[in-house]
Write a protein that holds these residues in place. Structure first.
Motif, PDB file in Angstrom:
ATOM      1  N   ALA A  27      -4.270  -1.263  -0.262  1.00  0.00           N
ATOM      2  CA  ALA A  27      -2.819  -1.077  -0.314  1.00  0.00           C
ATOM      3  C   ALA A  27      -2.124  -2.226  -1.030  1.00  0.00           C
ATOM      4  CB  ALA A  27      -2.247  -0.908   1.094  1.00  0.00           C
ATOM      5  N   GLU A  28      -2.837  -3.333  -1.260  1.00  0.00           N
ATOM      6  CA  GLU A  28      -2.278  -4.462  -2.002  1.00  0.00           C
ATOM      7  C   GLU A  28      -2.617  -4.400  -3.495  1.00  0.00           C
ATOM      8  OE1 GLU A  28      -0.202  -6.465  -0.527  1.00  0.00           O
ATOM      9  OE2 GLU A  28      -0.565  -5.498   1.409  1.00  0.00           O
ATOM     10  N   VAL A  29      -3.402  -3.386  -3.899  1.00  0.00           N
ATOM     11  CA  VAL A  29      -3.859  -3.248  -5.290  1.00  0.00           C
ATOM     12  C   VAL A  29      -2.871  -2.371  -6.060  1.00  0.00           C
ATOM     13  CG1 VAL A  29      -5.704  -2.242  -6.705  1.00  0.00           C
ATOM     14  CG2 VAL A  29      -6.267  -3.543  -4.655  1.00  0.00           C
ATOM     15  N   PRO A  30      -2.573  -2.701  -7.327  1.00  0.00           N
ATOM     16  CA  PRO A  30      -1.724  -1.818  -8.139  1.00  0.00           C
ATOM     17  C   PRO A  30      -2.501  -0.554  -8.515  1.00  0.00           C
ATOM     18  CG  PRO A  30      -2.494  -3.658  -9.470  1.00  0.00           C
ATOM     19  CD  PRO A  30      -2.968  -3.903  -8.060  1.00  0.00           C
ATOM     20  N   LEU A  31      -2.312   0.507  -7.751  1.00  0.00           N
ATOM     21  CA  LEU A  31      -3.130   1.705  -7.913  1.00  0.00           C
ATOM     22  C   LEU A  31      -2.904   2.439  -9.229  1.00  0.00           C
ATOM     23  CD1 LEU A  31      -2.974   3.075  -4.271  1.00  0.00           C
ATOM     24  CD2 LEU A  31      -4.881   1.928  -5.394  1.00  0.00           C
ATOM     25  N   GLY A  32      -1.813   2.172  -9.919  1.00  0.00           N
ATOM     26  CA  GLY A  32      -1.584   2.814 -11.213  1.00  0.00           C
ATOM     27  C   GLY A  32      -2.491   2.291 -12.315  1.00  0.00           C
ATOM     28  N   TYR A 178      -2.917   8.181   2.681  1.00  0.00           N
ATOM     29  CA  TYR A 178      -2.357   8.204   1.341  1.00  0.00           C
ATOM     30  C   TYR A 178      -1.691   6.865   1.063  1.00  0.00           C
ATOM     31  CZ  TYR A 178       0.456   9.714  -2.614  1.00  0.00           C
ATOM     32  OH  TYR A 178       1.015   9.825  -3.865  1.00  0.00           O
ATOM     33  N   ILE A 179      -1.953   6.324  -0.121  1.00  0.00           N
ATOM     34  CA  ILE A 179      -1.290   5.101  -0.564  1.00  0.00           C
ATOM     35  C   ILE A 179      -0.629   5.390  -1.901  1.00  0.00           C
ATOM     36  CG2 ILE A 179      -1.530   2.677  -1.193  1.00  0.00           C
ATOM     37  CD1 ILE A 179      -4.175   2.662   0.387  1.00  0.00           C
ATOM     38  N   GLY A 180       0.667   5.163  -1.979  1.00  0.00           N
ATOM     39  CA  GLY A 180       1.410   5.341  -3.216  1.00  0.00           C
ATOM     40  C   GLY A 180       2.452   4.254  -3.354  1.00  0.00           C
ATOM     41  N   SER A 181       2.872   4.019  -4.572  1.00  0.00           N
ATOM     42  CA  SER A 181       3.810   2.915  -4.802  1.00  0.00           C
ATOM     43  C   SER A 181       5.218   3.282  -4.346  1.00  0.00           C
ATOM     44  CB  SER A 181       3.815   2.526  -6.285  1.00  0.00           C
ATOM     45  OG  SER A 181       4.287   3.603  -7.061  1.00  0.00           O
ATOM     46  N   ILE A 182       5.912   2.253  -3.868  1.00  0.00           N
ATOM     47  CA  ILE A 182       7.313   2.391  -3.461  1.00  0.00           C
ATOM     48  C   ILE A 182       7.942   1.011  -3.563  1.00  0.00           C
ATOM     49  CG2 ILE A 182       6.787   2.041  -1.017  1.00  0.00           C
ATOM     50  CD1 ILE A 182       9.090   3.980  -0.370  1.00  0.00           C
ATOM     51  N   SER A 183       9.146   0.967  -4.066  1.00  0.00           N
ATOM     52  CA  SER A 183       9.853  -0.309  -4.142  1.00  0.00           C
ATOM     53  C   SER A 183      10.145  -0.807  -2.728  1.00  0.00           C
ATOM     54  CB  SER A 183      11.164  -0.118  -4.916  1.00  0.00           C
ATOM     55  OG  SER A 183      12.015  -1.207  -4.701  1.00  0.00           O
ATOM     56  N   ALA A 184      10.062  -2.106  -2.555  1.00  0.00           N
ATOM     57  CA  ALA A 184      10.309  -2.688  -1.240  1.00  0.00           C
ATOM     58  C   ALA A 184      11.712  -2.371  -0.740  1.00  0.00           C
ATOM     59  CB  ALA A 184      10.096  -4.203  -1.299  1.00  0.00           C
TER      60      ALA A 184
END
Length: 196
Positions: A27-32, A178-184
């Motif tokens: 979850a700390e990795v840039p998955l894109g 599921y892990i996806g990006s989201i702005s803090a």
């Protein structure tokens, strides 16, 4: 078994404390960034599925979970489906290494896998930022309630919950981490839409 009496099945590959730690690390990795994500998964000992399974861009954990990678990560740990001669003629999920299936199982067995996964992440991350239950389910399996729990992990959102299962053309259900990006600073999305 005849066409008139399909058997509901629940197959699962439980979430272990070791897997919880691995997922939180991912979850700390840039998955894109495919190269970074792939290297991180290989570093955990996960390997790509072979040609005998119908998934691309998928890794298998040491325990046997299937982790689908794209701009996000969806790790499958339970399935709710029917086995019959017409639509789904084999117990694909129960036959996978590390998985077990239970015939004639109801939604409560499927939901128990989700509840156990939420509890495992709660022990490690604390209570979820959002834990909601909404009407969900599929016409094929009968309507039921869907529980989704979410935690922020840096610039990613980690969600545990069910979704429609794509291999069956969305007739059945699977439970995923599921892990996806989201702005803090972004508000949490509708979690059902987030994992779809």
């Amino acid at each position: 078994m005849t066409d008139a009496d399909p058997a509901d099945h629940v197959a699962g590959c439980s979430i272990t404390p070791r897997l919880v730690e691995q997922i939180i690390g991912l979850a700390e990795v840039p998955l894109g960034d495919w190269a970074v994500s792939e290297a991180a998964m290989r570093g955990l000992g996960w390997c790509e599925v072979g040609d005998d399974l119908p998934w691309e861009d998928t890794f298998v954990t040491a325990e046997g979970h299937l982790a689908h990678l794209g701009d996000s990560l969806a790790l499958s740990f339970a399935h709710f489906y029917s086995v019959d001669d017409e639509v789904w003629g084999e117990d694909l999920w129960g036959a996978l290494p590390g998985w077990s299936s239970q015939a004639n199982a109801g939604r409560e067995v499927f939901d128990a896998y989700i509840d156990a996964a939420v509890a495992a992440f709660t022990r490690r991350l604390g209570p979820p930022e959002q834990d909601i239950t909404v009407e969900g389910g599929t016409l094929a399996m009968g309507y039921g309630d869907w529980r989704h729990a979410a935690w922020r992990c840096g610039e990613n959102l980690l969600v545990v919950g069910p979704r429609h299962e794509g291999i069956s053309y969305f007739q059945f259900e699977e439970a995923v981490v599921y892990i996806g990006s989201i702005s803090a600073a972004a508000p949490l999305p509708v979690l059902h839409d987030f994992v779809s």
